[in-house]
Design a protein around this motif. Structure first.
Motif, mmCIF file in Angstrom:
data_model
loop_
_atom_site.group_PDB
_atom_site.id
_atom_site.type_symbol
_atom_site.label_atom_id
_atom_site.label_comp_id
_atom_site.label_asym_id
_atom_site.label_seq_id
_atom_site.Cartn_x
_atom_site.Cartn_y
_atom_site.Cartn_z
ATOM 1 N N LYS A 1 16.929 22.642 76.871
ATOM 2 C CA LYS A 1 15.510 22.593 77.207
ATOM 3 C C LYS A 1 14.831 23.698 76.409
ATOM 4 O O LYS A 1 15.248 24.857 76.483
ATOM 5 C CB LYS A 1 15.312 22.810 78.711
ATOM 6 C CG LYS A 1 13.880 22.705 79.169
ATOM 7 C CD LYS A 1 13.796 22.887 80.681
ATOM 8 C CE LYS A 1 12.362 22.890 81.146
ATOM 9 N NZ LYS A 1 12.270 23.095 82.598
ATOM 10 N N VAL A 2 13.830 23.326 75.610
ATOM 11 C CA VAL A 2 13.136 24.311 74.775
ATOM 12 C C VAL A 2 11.633 24.109 74.876
ATOM 13 O O VAL A 2 11.157 23.021 75.193
ATOM 14 C CB VAL A 2 13.561 24.237 73.289
ATOM 15 C CG1 VAL A 2 15.020 24.564 73.115
ATOM 16 C CG2 VAL A 2 13.238 22.912 72.685
ATOM 17 N N HIS A 3 10.916 25.164 74.567
ATOM 18 C CA HIS A 3 9.462 25.115 74.548
ATOM 19 C C HIS A 3 8.998 24.592 73.193
ATOM 20 O O HIS A 3 9.653 24.791 72.164
ATOM 21 C CB HIS A 3 8.884 26.505 74.811
ATOM 22 C CG HIS A 3 7.436 26.472 75.169
ATOM 23 N ND1 HIS A 3 6.438 26.529 74.219
ATOM 24 C CD2 HIS A 3 6.818 26.358 76.365
ATOM 25 C CE1 HIS A 3 5.262 26.468 74.820
ATOM 26 N NE2 HIS A 3 5.462 26.374 76.123
ATOM 27 N N ARG A 4 7.882 23.921 73.191
ATOM 28 C CA ARG A 4 7.312 23.358 71.970
ATOM 29 C C ARG A 4 7.145 24.419 70.878
ATOM 30 O O ARG A 4 7.382 24.160 69.704
ATOM 31 C CB ARG A 4 5.962 22.710 72.293
ATOM 32 C CG ARG A 4 5.255 22.142 71.084
ATOM 33 C CD ARG A 4 3.870 21.596 71.449
ATOM 34 N NE ARG A 4 3.172 21.143 70.275
ATOM 35 C CZ ARG A 4 3.245 19.929 69.769
ATOM 36 N NH1 ARG A 4 4.009 19.024 70.358
ATOM 37 N NH2 ARG A 4 2.572 19.603 68.689
ATOM 38 N N ASP A 5 6.747 25.631 71.275
ATOM 39 C CA ASP A 5 6.532 26.699 70.303
ATOM 40 C C ASP A 5 7.783 26.989 69.479
ATOM 41 O O ASP A 5 7.697 27.281 68.292
ATOM 42 C CB ASP A 5 6.061 27.977 71.001
ATOM 43 C CG ASP A 5 4.675 27.831 71.609
ATOM 44 O OD1 ASP A 5 3.966 26.856 71.258
ATOM 45 O OD2 ASP A 5 4.310 28.676 72.450
ATOM 46 N N LYS A 6 8.944 26.914 70.106
ATOM 47 C CA LYS A 6 10.198 27.183 69.390
ATOM 48 C C LYS A 6 10.457 26.105 68.339
ATOM 49 O O LYS A 6 10.894 26.406 67.230
ATOM 50 C CB LYS A 6 11.366 27.266 70.369
ATOM 51 C CG LYS A 6 12.648 27.693 69.726
ATOM 52 C CD LYS A 6 13.613 28.214 70.754
ATOM 53 C CE LYS A 6 14.758 28.886 70.043
ATOM 54 N NZ LYS A 6 15.461 29.813 70.873
ATOM 55 N N LEU A 7 10.184 24.848 68.688
ATOM 56 C CA LEU A 7 10.348 23.761 67.726
ATOM 57 C C LEU A 7 9.370 23.915 66.561
ATOM 58 O O LEU A 7 9.748 23.782 65.396
ATOM 59 C CB LEU A 7 10.152 22.409 68.411
ATOM 60 C CG LEU A 7 11.232 21.988 69.407
ATOM 61 C CD1 LEU A 7 10.754 20.810 70.252
ATOM 62 C CD2 LEU A 7 12.509 21.631 68.684
ATOM 63 N N VAL A 8 8.119 24.203 66.874
ATOM 64 C CA VAL A 8 7.092 24.364 65.841
ATOM 65 C C VAL A 8 7.420 25.560 64.954
ATOM 66 O O VAL A 8 7.288 25.489 63.723
ATOM 67 C CB VAL A 8 5.691 24.511 66.487
ATOM 68 C CG1 VAL A 8 4.650 24.905 65.459
ATOM 69 C CG2 VAL A 8 5.304 23.214 67.178
ATOM 70 N N GLU A 9 7.880 26.639 65.551
ATOM 71 C CA GLU A 9 8.245 27.845 64.801
ATOM 72 C C GLU A 9 9.333 27.561 63.761
ATOM 73 O O GLU A 9 9.329 28.112 62.668
ATOM 74 C CB GLU A 9 8.742 28.907 65.790
ATOM 75 C CG GLU A 9 9.328 30.143 65.187
ATOM 76 C CD GLU A 9 9.946 31.026 66.272
ATOM 77 O OE1 GLU A 9 11.122 31.395 66.125
ATOM 78 O OE2 GLU A 9 9.250 31.322 67.263
#
Length: 123
Positions: A68-76
């Motif tokens: 489970k990850v936050h969108r910010d981590k994917l975008v980063e």
């Protein structure tokens, strides 16, 4: 029956050997197949690069099969949500988006559940 000389599909030189032979050498066969399988346009090449990058990001963030990850981590990491290879709709109506065998499900508060499609990982 007429004696027709076949020519190599890649370089056009006359072929000697079997009747069904299409290429004069392994080099010509490889060159021909590489040309057929190459990304023809820059758009295709760019999209394939984005899909591979998306898959690599999902793979890195899903070492144990689920995460489970936050969108910010994917975008980063450079993930592009506009590109995916397929989707899967559950009976409950949730939509998983897949980049090859790695998928993600949008959750609340900009979190994503990351998964690996099991049918691709079982041999």
């Amino acid at each position: 029956m007429e004696n027709q000389t076949k020519t190599c599909l890649e370089c056009g030189t006359p072929i000697k050997g079997r009747k069904d032979k299409k290429f004069c050498s392994d080099q010509c066969r490889n060159a021909h197949n590489n040309t057929l399988n190459s990304d023809v346009t820059n758009a295709m090449r760019n999209i394939n690069n984005i899909l591979r990058r998306n898959r690599r990001i999902l793979m890195d963030l899903t070492p144990n099969g689920k995460a489970k990850v936050h969108r910010d981590k994917l975008v980063e990491k450079g993930f592009d949500f506009n590109y995916f290879t397929s989707n899967y709709v559950t009976k409950a109506g949730a939509i998983y988006y897949f980049c090859y065998e790695y998928g993600y499900l949008p959750l609340q508060d900009h979190f994503y559940a990351l998964v690996i499609r099991q049918e691709y990982t079982e041999s």
